[in-house]
Design an enzyme around this catalytic site. Structure first.
Site, mmCIF file in Angstrom:
data_model
loop_
_atom_site.group_PDB
_atom_site.id
_atom_site.type_symbol
_atom_site.label_atom_id
_atom_site.label_comp_id
_atom_site.label_asym_id
_atom_site.label_seq_id
_atom_site.Cartn_x
_atom_site.Cartn_y
_atom_site.Cartn_z
ATOM 1 N N HIS A 1 -3.254 4.637 21.223
ATOM 2 C CA HIS A 1 -4.438 5.278 20.671
ATOM 3 C C HIS A 1 -4.188 5.478 19.170
ATOM 4 O O HIS A 1 -3.051 5.692 18.756
ATOM 5 C CB HIS A 1 -4.605 6.631 21.367
ATOM 6 C CG HIS A 1 -5.863 7.361 21.024
ATOM 7 N ND1 HIS A 1 -6.004 8.095 19.870
ATOM 8 C CD2 HIS A 1 -7.028 7.485 21.696
ATOM 9 C CE1 HIS A 1 -7.213 8.647 19.857
ATOM 10 N NE2 HIS A 1 -7.858 8.286 20.949
ATOM 11 N N GLN B 1 -3.339 11.224 28.140
ATOM 12 C CA GLN B 1 -3.987 10.749 29.374
ATOM 13 C C GLN B 1 -3.127 11.003 30.604
ATOM 14 O O GLN B 1 -3.622 10.917 31.733
ATOM 15 C CB GLN B 1 -4.297 9.247 29.282
ATOM 16 C CG GLN B 1 -5.299 8.873 28.208
ATOM 17 C CD GLN B 1 -6.662 9.517 28.407
ATOM 18 O OE1 GLN B 1 -7.002 10.001 29.487
ATOM 19 N NE2 GLN B 1 -7.452 9.542 27.351
ATOM 20 N N CYS C 1 -10.811 3.882 20.326
ATOM 21 C CA CYS C 1 -9.763 4.312 19.394
ATOM 22 C C CYS C 1 -8.459 3.563 19.607
ATOM 23 O O CYS C 1 -7.368 4.150 19.501
ATOM 24 C CB CYS C 1 -9.481 5.817 19.494
ATOM 25 S SG CYS C 1 -10.889 6.836 19.152
ATOM 26 N N ASP D 1 3.192 10.309 24.089
ATOM 27 C CA ASP D 1 1.793 10.722 23.979
ATOM 28 C C ASP D 1 1.283 10.885 25.410
ATOM 29 O O ASP D 1 1.037 9.905 26.111
ATOM 30 C CB ASP D 1 1.003 9.647 23.225
ATOM 31 C CG ASP D 1 -0.494 9.921 23.227
ATOM 32 O OD1 ASP D 1 -0.939 10.849 23.923
ATOM 33 O OD2 ASP D 1 -1.225 9.186 22.530
ATOM 34 N N LYS E 1 -8.572 17.460 27.883
ATOM 35 C CA LYS E 1 -8.556 16.325 28.816
ATOM 36 C C LYS E 1 -8.006 16.736 30.183
ATOM 37 O O LYS E 1 -7.864 15.921 31.071
ATOM 38 C CB LYS E 1 -7.726 15.179 28.236
ATOM 39 C CG LYS E 1 -8.357 14.545 26.989
ATOM 40 C CD LYS E 1 -7.563 13.351 26.532
ATOM 41 C CE LYS E 1 -7.870 12.945 25.110
ATOM 42 N NZ LYS E 1 -9.158 12.247 24.971
#
Ligand SMILES: Cc1ncc(COP(=O)(O)O)c(C=O)c1O
Lengths: 141, 403
Positions: B118, B198, B359, B195, B221
């Site tokens: 991303h 998600q 993105c 990261d 999220k």
């Protein structure tokens, strides 16, 4: 508004006619980073009129139809005339009543797009491109 | 997991029963418990933390710090105080880049990312690489979209100082093999930043097991409000990190020319924090844990597989990523229909999907497309909704092509 208003037959047909020429060094190249609509454009003047417009464009239906309309409207026009067309189209998209629809030809079928803020930039992109083109390099970036 | 029972917990789903929300990778809906926790905070506990003597404010401070412990327990980090509250994944990663690696990367040092990052886990590193004269290197993906571990072994070398990689691709829905990647990195003394934007909503991440140096994720999220995020950092690294923000709450004392900062985590949390966000996140974690992260992972994976199987049955539909699905994220495209037009068609039919580059422009370029459609599903979605999407996609083809 119905989906068919947005995607009328004439819009689908004009999207299919969207110019897709090979262009070596485009004078203007614009790209919509959120959806990938992409247009490269060149032109040739004769007696201060746009005698030829070469376009390579790919993207969504709204964008492609708008590109076809834009080319039809701007061919054989002067810089001042093109600026007027673009300004009228821009106001048409933001729903201003006070415009000269005659200048917009078939592009008036894009009226429904003005109700969808997310899609206005699809229709505007080719008009933005021709505007930058006739205004030369100082506006290209 | 009883989907119908779960849906009742989400006011948005109940108030808009005909709306199909398939954009959960962008942000998730909030359960009643989280919404109530925010109301309760404003009705009873709205006091600033860490600065007042009166007991009401002290109570809020205690609630706030208990939330910190909750997050630490959620990711199973050993050390307390090893997380800082941020505004989200983007801010967390920028803070690591500008507060730590800016001071610790030299010319010709290398940062490794994957081609599927991303922009939030890419631009900060592009920027630091430029500023420090370091190099940015990419791990490639396989034909099927999974991460190429052989490529990782080749790219990570003795010059590498940091591997910054996503746990779950927000486009392909793949889960990267973090254990293997961290192993490769640590063998060469390379720091690892995960990261988890998600991943945190959908899979259990265990810091003590994986031992990354850093991890970032966003509250919104995973059922919590927007504007709250987490940065986990190994304690000794957090201690060396430079604050990127200066101001109240972070200092021990200040004179006319100098200041002395508090210890971590406060040193890295200048200003009044997002107290409601922190409380919302803690309540969201309670909700997730009541369902069980393993159950959530299993459910989303099965739903992603179901949608994949249905989509691939339709002629002219291309689905990106591997056949064996790992999450509820499914990106696809439809021949001769631009994703933007498809998304508008679905929007008119009350189905929210994302169209675009999500993105992750280097990845969409790698896939050779301008844009894709993405349906990202969470545990409150179901097969019935998938069937409706499939039906509309079939209908859409005659709308655009047969008109
Ligand atoms: C993989 C990944 N990383 C980072 C982000 C950025 O998260 P935020 O916008 O909450 O900072 C996202 C959000 O879409 C994401 O999917």
């Amino acid at each position: 508004m119905e989906l068919r208003d947005l995607y009328q037959r004439i819009i689908l047909e004009n999207a299919k006619k969207c110019p897709n020429e090979q262009i070596q060094n485009p004078s203007v190249h614009l790209h919509n980073p959120t959806c990938g609509d992409d247009i490269s454009i060149n032109c040739q003047y004769e007696n201060s009129l746009l005698k030829e417009i070469n376009i390579n464009a790919d993207g969504c239906i709204i964008f492609k139809a708008a590109t076809t309309f834009m080319k039809e409207l701007c061919i054989n026009k002067s810089k001042a005339e093109i600026e007027e067309i673009v300004l009228n189209f821009s106001e048409f998209m933001t729903n201003d009543k006070d415009i000269n629809k005659e200048l917009l030809g078939d592009a008036v079928v894009l009226q429904s797009v003005s109700h969808l803020p997310m899609r206005i930039k699809c229709a505007m992109l080719p008009f933005k491109a021709i505007y930058q083109l006739v205004n030369g390099d100082d506006n290209n970036r | 997991m009883d989907n119908q029972k779960i849906r009742v917990d989400f006011p948005m789903l109940i108030k808009h029963p005909d709306f199909i929300y398939f954009d959960n990778a962008a942000t998730t809906q909030k359960p009643k418990s989280v919404i109530d926790a925010l109301t309760n905070y404003y009705e009873n506990d709205n006091f600033n933390v860490h600065r007042s003597v009166y007991s009401a404010a002290e109570r809020t401070t205690q609630i706030f710090e208990a939330c910190r412990e909750k997050v630490i327990q959620f990711i199973n980090a050993k050390e307390n105080k090893s997380i800082i509250f941020t505004a989200g994944t983007t801010q967390s990663i920028n803070q690591v880049a500008n507060g730590y690696y800016k001071y610790n990367l030299k010319k010709d040092d290398e940062i490794v990312v994957s081609i599927a990052e991303h922009h939030s886990n890419l631009l900060p590193w592009q920027n630091i690489a430029k500023q420090n004269g370091s190099k940015l290197k990419y791990i490639d993906i396989n034909e099927d979209g999974t991460l190429n571990l052989e490529s990782a072994k080749k790219v990570i070398n003795t010059k590498t100082k940091l591997l910054a990689i996503t746990a779950v691709s927000n486009v392909l829905g793949t889960i990267n093999n973090l254990k293997a990647l961290i192993n490769i990195a640590h063998q060469k003394n390379v720091d690892v930043l995960i990261d988890a934007a998600q991943a945190a909503p959908e899979i259990k991440i265990d810091i003590q097991e994986l031992k990354p140096e850093w991890m970032a994720f966003s509250g919104h999220k995973m059922l919590a409000p927007t504007g709250i995020g987490i940065l986990y950092g190994r304690k000794d690294l957090l201690e060396k990190m430079h604050p990127t923000q200066l101001g109240g709450e972070m200092i021990e004392h200040v004179d006319k020319n100098n200041f002395k900062t508090k210890d971590i985590p406060y040193r890295l949390e200048a200003g009044t924090p997002n107290i409601e966000g922190v409380i919302g996140l803690s309540t969201a974690i309670d909700y997730l844990q009541s369902l069980g992260m393993n159950n959530i992972e299993k459910y989303c994976k099965a739903l992603g597989q179901y949608l994949y199987d249905q989509l691939t049955k339709i002629d002219g539909v291309t689905v990106y990523g591997p056949e064996k699905r790992q999450t509820g994220i499914v990106s696809f495209s439809i021949d001769n229909i631009h994703p933007h037009d498809a998304a508008t068609y679905l929007d008119f039919n009350n189905i929210a999907v994302r169209a675009g580059q999500h993105c992750a422009e280097p990845l969409t370029n790698k896939l050779g497309v301008n844009a894709t459609l993405r349906a990202s599903m969470y545990f409150y979605n179901n097969k019935d909704e998938c069937d409706k999407l499939i039906h509309k996609i079939i209908e859409m083809r005659s709308f655009f092509n047969g008109a």
